[in-house]
Design an enzyme around this catalytic site. Structure first.
Site, mmCIF file in Angstrom:
data_model
loop_
_atom_site.group_PDB
_atom_site.id
_atom_site.type_symbol
_atom_site.label_atom_id
_atom_site.label_comp_id
_atom_site.label_asym_id
_atom_site.label_seq_id
_atom_site.Cartn_x
_atom_site.Cartn_y
_atom_site.Cartn_z
ATOM 1 N N GLY A 53 0.758 -1.287 0.001
ATOM 2 C CA GLY A 53 0.032 0.004 -0.003
ATOM 3 C C GLY A 53 0.732 1.308 0.026
ATOM 4 O O GLY A 53 2.014 1.112 -0.152
ATOM 5 N N CYS B 26 24.172 -0.857 23.080
ATOM 6 C CA CYS B 26 25.701 -0.429 22.868
ATOM 7 C C CYS B 26 25.948 -0.259 21.293
ATOM 8 O O CYS B 26 26.807 -1.070 20.680
ATOM 9 C CB CYS B 26 26.711 -1.430 23.485
ATOM 10 S SG CYS B 26 26.067 -1.812 25.514
#
Ligand code: LLP
Length: 481
Positions: A280, A399
Site C-alpha cells: 500500500g 551499545c
C-alpha cells in the site's frame, strides 16, 4: 487519509507539523487513545510496550475498502508489518486475506482466522517444508500443537490460495511437491518491473536484476516453459516495488509494465486471472505528505479497471498504511545527562524495540505522554512553534552509536521516570524487535471499545535465557555418526 497533514512543511524547522495519529489525542495534557490515558497503560503494563488502536486500524481498513470497491479489489493484509495475532485477527474478522512470506507467517495468518484460500505466499527462498505445509495442512508444524484451538483441525485445512513464485526453480519444486501430494497448486509469478519506489534503498525492491521476482522478458518465457508442468497452474502476476510508497507516479509506471505483460501473456493464450500489486501507500511520520486513498485508488482504476471488468481478481497487500499510525511505543526515561554541550535523554527502549531509526535513518515523532497543554505543546494539534523548545537527543540503552531515536530534537524537557510516546510505530516496530543486549521483547496492548488488553506479554527472562541454559551443563549432544 484526510488527517495526514495540515499544512506544507516549513523549511525553517521552527514549526513542527501536526502528525496524523488515528485515535490518539492529548486530552488535558495527557496522551490518550480512545479516551484511555497512556501514562496509566505504561504504569500498569510496564515499558517498553506497544499500544495499538483497534478502531484506528478498522477505520483505515474501511477507508481503503471504499476506494477499492469499484474494482472489487481484495485486501490481503501484509502480516510482516504487524504480526501480532490480535491485530491479524482484527483484519481477518473484517474479511481481509493475508499476504505471508514464511511458514511462520502463514501459520500465524491461519491461527488468526484467515481462510487458507484467502492467503498468498511470497518470498524468494521458500523451502520444501514451507511449500508442503502450504499445500497440505497435515504437513503444518501446528499439527498436534496446543496453539490450535476452537475445534479446528489443521490437518484438514485446504491448500493456500496462491503461491507468489519468485523463480523457475521454485515453480519446479512446487510442481514436484504438488504431484507428490496429489494436488494442483495455483501460482502467480512475481514481476520485477524495473521500477522501484519506497522510502530508502533498503526497501526499494522493483529493480530488474535483484533477488525479487523476474523481469518481464524472462517472466514471459518462463510462463511458456512452466505451462508444460502438470501439477501447477499459472494464475497471473504479482508485483511489489517497495514499501512506504510516497510517489504514486512510480507505482503508475510499474502498473503500466504489469498490465502490458498481462496483455502479452493473454495474447499468447495464457490465462491471467489474478493481478496482485503489492504494498500500500506511505504514511506520514513527522508531518510529511503521503498519498491519499483516493489518489491511490485512481491510479489502480486507471490501469486495472478493465481487468476487473473481465473478472480478473485484483489483490493489494497493504501493511504499513493499515497499522502504522494506529501504534505508538511507550518508553520510560531512565536518565537525562549532558555531554559536550548536548542534552541526552536515555530511555528503556532502543533499537532492540524499534530498529527503524537505526536501520533506515527513519524519523518518528517522539513526545512526552504528559505535557502542559497551556504551552500548546501538542504534536497532534495543528502546527506548533518549536522555536522556544530545547533540543535533545533521545537514545536507547543498546551499545551501538546508531541507537538514537531522535537527534537534535526539539521537545519539552523531561525527567527521569517520564514516559515518552514514539508515534507511528504500529508498522515494522514490534515485528522487527529483537533481544540484542539481552533486552526482553516489549509487550503489546490493544485498545478497543470493549477495553484495554495486553495481547502479548513482555518476554520473560525464562523465555529469553531458557533455550540456552542447557549449554551450562554441556548442551544436547548430537550423534553425527
Ligand atoms: N507485499 C510484499 C511482497 C512486501 O514485501 C511488503 C513489504 C508488503 C506487501 C507491504 O508493504 P507496506 O504496505 O507495508 O509498505 N521494514 C521496512 C519495510 C519493509 C517492507 C517489506 N515488504 C520499514 O520499516 O520501513
Amino acid at each position: 487519509m484526510a488527517e495526514q497533514v495540515t499544512e506544507e512543511r516549513t523549511t525553517t524547522g521552527a514549526t513542527r507539523q501536526s502528525i496524523a495519529t488515528a485515535g490518539y489525542r492529548y486530552v488535558a495534557g495527557r496522551l490518550a487513545c480512545s479516551g484511555v490515558a497512556l501514562d496509566g497503560v505504561a504504569e500498569r503494563v510496564g515499558t517498553p510496550c506497544y499500544v495499538y488502536d483497534a478502531e484506528g486500524m478498522r477505520g483505515r481498513y474501511h477507508a481503503l475498502s471504499r476506494v477499492l470497491a469499484p474494482m472489487r479489489a481484495e485486501i490481503y493484509y501484509a502480516v510482516k508489518a504487524n504480526p501480532c495475532l490480535a491485530v491479524a485477527h482484527l483484519f481477518a474478522e473484517l474479511g481481509a486475506g493475508m499476504d505471508v512470506v514464511s511458514m511462520g507467517e502463514m501459520e500465524r495468518g491461519w491461527l488468526a482466522g484467515a481462510p487458507m484460500e484467502r492467503m498468498c505466499f511470497a518470498g524468494v527462498s521458500k523451502s520444501d517444508a514451507w511449500l508442503r505445509a502450504a499445500l497440505d495442512g497435515s504437513h503444518s508444524p501446528l499439527v498436534g500443537s496446543a496453539l490450535v484451538s476452537g475445534g479446528r483441525r489443521v490437518e484438514e485445512r485446504g491448500p493456500i490460495g496462491v503461491i507468489n513464485a519468485e523463480s523457475e526453480s521454485e515453480i519446479e519444486r512446487l510442481d514436484a511437491i504438488a504431484r507428490e501430494l496429489g494436488v494442483v497448486a495455483d501460482y502467480t509469478i512475481r514481476l520485477s518491473p524495473g521500477v522501484t519506489a519506497g522510502a530508502n534503498d533498503k526497501v526499494r525492491v522493483g529493480a530488474k536484476a535483484t533477488k525479487f521476482g523476474q523481469p518481464p522478458e524472462d517472466l514471459f518465457a518462463m510462463v511458456g516453459r512452466c505451462s508444460r508442468l502438470q501439477s501447477v497452474c499459472f494464475r497471473g502476476l504479482h508485483m511489489h516495488i517497495g514499501s512506504q510508497i510516497d510517489d504514486l507516479s512510480r507505482f503508475d509506471a510499474a502498473l503500466a509494465v504489469l498490465t502490458a505483460l498481462a496483455d502479452r501473456l493473454r495474447d499468447a493464450g495464457h490465462r491471467v486471472d489474478v493481478l496482485n500489486v503489492g504494498a500500500g501507500v506511505a504514511v506520514s511520520y513527522v508531518g510529511e505528505a503521503a498519498p491519499s486513498d483516493e489518489a491511490y485508488g485512481e491510479v489502480l482504476r486507471t490501469h486495472l479497471e478493465r481487468f476487473a471488468r473481465d473478472g480478473c481478481r485484483i489483490i493489494v497487500e497493504p501493511g504499513r498504511e493499515l497499522v502504522g499510525q494506529a501504534g505508538v511505543m511507550l518508553t520510560r526515561v531512565c536518565h537525562v545527562k549532558h555531554a559536550g554541550g548536548r542534552e541526552i535523554v536515555t530511555t528503556d527502549a532502543g533499537l532492540n524495540a524499534l530498529v527503524r531509526p537505526a536501520m533506515y535513518g527513519a524519523q518518528h515523532t517522539v513526545w512526552p505522554v504528559a505535557c502542559a497543554p497551556e504551552h500548546g505543546l501538542d504534536p497532534i494539534a495543528p502546527p506548533m512553534s518549536t522555536a522556544s523548545l530545547p533540543t535533545m537527543d533521545v537514545v536507547g540503552p543498546v551499545c551501538e552509536s546508531s541507537d538514537v531515536f531522535a537527534r537534535d530534537w526539539p521537545m519539552p524537557r523531561v525527567q527521569r521516570g517520564d514516559v515518552l510516546a514514539v508515534f507511528t510505530a504500529g508498522a515494522y516496530g514490534m515485528s522487527m524487535a529483537m533481544s540484542f543486549n539481552d533486552l526482553p521483547l516489549p509487550a503489546e496492548v490493544l485498545i478497543d471499545a470493549s477495553g484495554v488488553s495486553v495481547v502479548r506479554e513482555h518476554q520473560t527472562f525464562e523465555a529469553l535465557l531458557g533455550p540456552t541454559v542447557g549449554g551450562l551443563s554441556g548442551g544436547r549432544r548430537i550423534d553425527l555418526s
